[in-house]
Design a protein around this motif. Structure first.
Motif, mmCIF file in Angstrom:
data_model
loop_
_atom_site.group_PDB
_atom_site.id
_atom_site.type_symbol
_atom_site.label_atom_id
_atom_site.label_comp_id
_atom_site.label_asym_id
_atom_site.label_seq_id
_atom_site.Cartn_x
_atom_site.Cartn_y
_atom_site.Cartn_z
ATOM 1 N N SER A 4 0.861 -1.194 0.000
ATOM 2 C CA SER A 4 0.000 0.000 0.000
ATOM 3 C C SER A 4 0.894 1.241 0.000
ATOM 4 O O SER A 4 2.108 1.164 0.215
ATOM 5 N N ASP A 5 0.298 2.402 -0.218
ATOM 6 C CA ASP A 5 1.063 3.650 -0.198
ATOM 7 C C ASP A 5 1.701 3.867 1.165
ATOM 8 O O ASP A 5 2.843 4.346 1.265
ATOM 9 N N THR A 6 0.972 3.517 2.229
ATOM 10 C CA THR A 6 1.509 3.691 3.579
ATOM 11 C C THR A 6 2.759 2.849 3.789
ATOM 12 O O THR A 6 3.772 3.306 4.333
ATOM 13 N N LEU A 7 2.699 1.585 3.355
ATOM 14 C CA LEU A 7 3.848 0.709 3.509
ATOM 15 C C LEU A 7 5.032 1.201 2.679
ATOM 16 O O LEU A 7 6.176 1.177 3.140
ATOM 17 N N ARG A 8 4.759 1.657 1.474
ATOM 18 C CA ARG A 8 5.848 2.134 0.613
ATOM 19 C C ARG A 8 6.551 3.341 1.240
ATOM 20 O O ARG A 8 7.761 3.495 1.121
ATOM 21 N N GLN A 9 5.800 4.173 1.927
ATOM 22 C CA GLN A 9 6.398 5.343 2.558
ATOM 23 C C GLN A 9 7.390 4.968 3.665
ATOM 24 O O GLN A 9 8.307 5.738 3.972
ATOM 25 N N HIS A 10 7.209 3.783 4.254
ATOM 26 C CA HIS A 10 8.066 3.354 5.358
ATOM 27 C C HIS A 10 9.194 2.429 4.897
ATOM 28 O O HIS A 10 9.898 1.860 5.739
#
Length: 557
Positions: free
Chosen positions: A506-512
């Protein structure tokens, strides 16, 4: 109680007792008596069991009848399973002819005595002969008469083959290796090699019959150990003399087109064979030098196993829907992770089956090709021709593919070309060796893949394991008094199913995801977005009665 004057079991007395205990109907009893006129040599319990199959009032099958009789006569009951008996040690104590003549089978031997299985508990004439020849006490157990015949015949044949091979090859290995080095096939060799041919044929045939996934032939100081991996666990099968072990190893290396004379380096080979039963099998061979000789492992490829759909693999419900959604992506990289033997290849083939259509060009590069598929364009890795995964993917990219399946990402070069393929409009499926789904991200980083490329290409990761499933025949058996289950050999397990952990990016995971990505932090974020761990998946299987908590802990520890 149940014996005739000649000490054989009395059919009438058996039927009377079964009727008195309401374990049989009068109609079936009359049918048994009528059939006995034409089947004088048939064991009474076999005759009763065969005609009681359709009797709703009958409570015992053949194993159950034998266990019932054992209790009545005060003898232990033994369910015969060659994988759980030291038949190789015991068989040499009693001649095959003597055992067959008296309907007995030696099943164990130690300093305290020899254990003999029989289906005629009152027959004792043979005991004196054995006691006199062996000089050891005789311990009797009751067993299924059909199993005694089948196991006795198989073990007798095997013992003769081993004895013959040991006599001919125990001191003649140099001549055998010279013969093989000259590329002379043992199938057309002189009669002195026939025992080795028969042993190898038996070993492969028996492995298929026992549902083995791997065969291990392991040299030891004074013997060679044969073991089969069945439902994920290794089972000792037979102990060969040292000379026979060397001969069998050389035979298999020759069939696998390996260098028979080379014993100092690991080798790989592949074998396509037709068994005596007519069945065709594919095997992958791997040799490893040890202090006592070469250890050989054979991986059996079962095309039927690779043709299972997602449900039979254990992937279902919401997780299956999310996985199918990933497979509908037009580009990106999807990974399946887990240790060797965790079912990754089965999942990939089931996924390719789902994707296959006349409108899509599906290409694979594998080592080895485990299943020939009419809808796939498959490429075999060939190290001798400098055709590895990386070079193979580059070649496939010139073939206008829509989907590429890479058997395994094992080095930086392969990881880089897989990423490039995913960046240029292709859906890439492959495998990695990691413990869980989130660890695939750090594993790619360890292989040298830039963090921004992982963010741009990775769309999903599924980690998986295989757990043994509870034997359904034991769970649903209508006749609970039937004794040991022939399907699971009393282990309570038969077959395996998958545990899955699906990470959808997800976008959230990619950000981390950064250069110092923390697996634990990623796992916490993914859990908040619906990630269920392998152990949680196992808990669901336990609640559904598919497996046990101990089995889940065994593979998810």
């Amino acid at each position: 109680m149940f014996a005739t004057p000649d000490h054989n079991l009395d059919l009438n007395r058996l039927l009377d007792t079964l009727l008195a205990e309401q374990r049989l109907s009068a109609t079936t009893a009359l049918a048994v008596l009528d059939a006995a006129k034409d089947h004088v040599q048939t064991h009474p319990l076999e005759l009763i069991a065969s005609l009681a199959q359709d009797d709703p009032s009958a409570t015992l099958d053949l194993d159950g009848l034998c266990q019932w009789l054992a209790t009545k006569v005060g003898q232990p009951y033994l369910h015969l399973d060659p994988l759980q008996l030291d038949l190789g040690h015991a068989a040499g104590l009693v001649s095959t002819a003597f055992a067959q003549r008296h309907g007995i089978l030696p099943v164990a031997a130690d300093a305290s005595g020899i254990t003999i299985a029989s289906a005629q508990p009152y027959q004792r004439e043979w005991e004196a002969d054995l006691l006199r020849s062996l000089g050891r006490p005789i311990h009797r157990v009751m067993a299924n008469p059909a199993s005694i015949r089948q196991v006795g015949a198989a073990c007798g044949q095997l013992a003769r083959q081993v004895a013959g091979a040991n006599h001919q090859h125990g001191a003649g290995m140099a001549q055998l290796e010279q013969l093989l080095a000259k590329n002379r096939t043992l199938d057309t060799a002189s009669a002195e090699d026939a025992h080795i041919v028969a042993l190898v044929d038996w070993m492969l045939q028996y492995a298929v019959e026992q549902r083995a996934s791997d065969i291990h032939l392991e040299p030891r100081r004074d013997k060679g150990q044969l073991r089969y991996r069945i439902d994920g666990l290794l089972h000792p099968v037979y102990a060969f003399p040292t000379g026979v072990t060397l001969a069998v190893t050389s035979r298999l290396k020759h069939l696998g087109r390996m260098n028979v004379a080379e014993k100092r380096r690991p080798q790989d080979g592949r074998l396509h064979s037709r068994l005596p039963s007519g069945q065709e099998i594919e095997l992958r061979l791997s040799s490893l030098p040890t202090p006592f000789g070469e250890k050989l492992v054979l991986r059996l490829f079962d095309p039927q196993q690779l043709q299972q759909d997602f449900t039979r693999l254990g992937l279902e419900g919401t997780m299956l829907q999310r996985w199918e959604h990933l497979l509908r992506q037009r580009q990106g990289m999807i990974l399946v992770t887990g240790p060797t033997g965790s079912g990754k290849t089965q999942t990939l083939y089931a996924s390719l089956d789902r994707l296959a259509s006349p409108q899509i060009n599906l290409c694979t590069i594998e080592d080895p090709i485990e299943r020939l598929h009419p809808a796939l364009n498959q490429l075999q890795v060939h190290a001798a021709l400098d055709l590895g995964f990386a070079n193979g993917v580059r070649a496939l990219l010139r073939q206008d593919p829509d989907v590429i399946m890479i058997g395994e990402i094992r080095d930086q070069e392969t990881a880089q070309v897989a990423i490039q393929a995913a960046l240029t409009g292709h859906l890439v499926l492959s495998t990695l060796h990691t413990n869980d789904a989130c660890s695939a991200i750090t594993r790619l980083q360890e292989l040298g893949v830039a963090t921004y490329l992982i963010k741009a290409t990775l769309v999903g990761v599924m980690a998986q394991r295989l757990v043994r499933t509870l034997c359904q025949q034991c769970q649903t058996r209508a006749r609970p008094e039937s004794g040991a289950c022939p399907q699971c050999r009393g282990t309570g397990f038969h077959g395996r199913t998958g545990l899955f952990e699906l990470l959808v990016m997800s976008d959230t995971l990619r950000q981390h995801i950064d250069a110092d990505a923390d697996v634990q932090r990623l796992r916490q974020l993914a859990a908040g977005e619906g990630l269920r761990s392998l152990r949680q998946c196992g808990e669901d299987k336990v609640a559904a009665g598919i497996t046990t908590e101990q089995e889940v802990l065994r593979v998810c520890a």
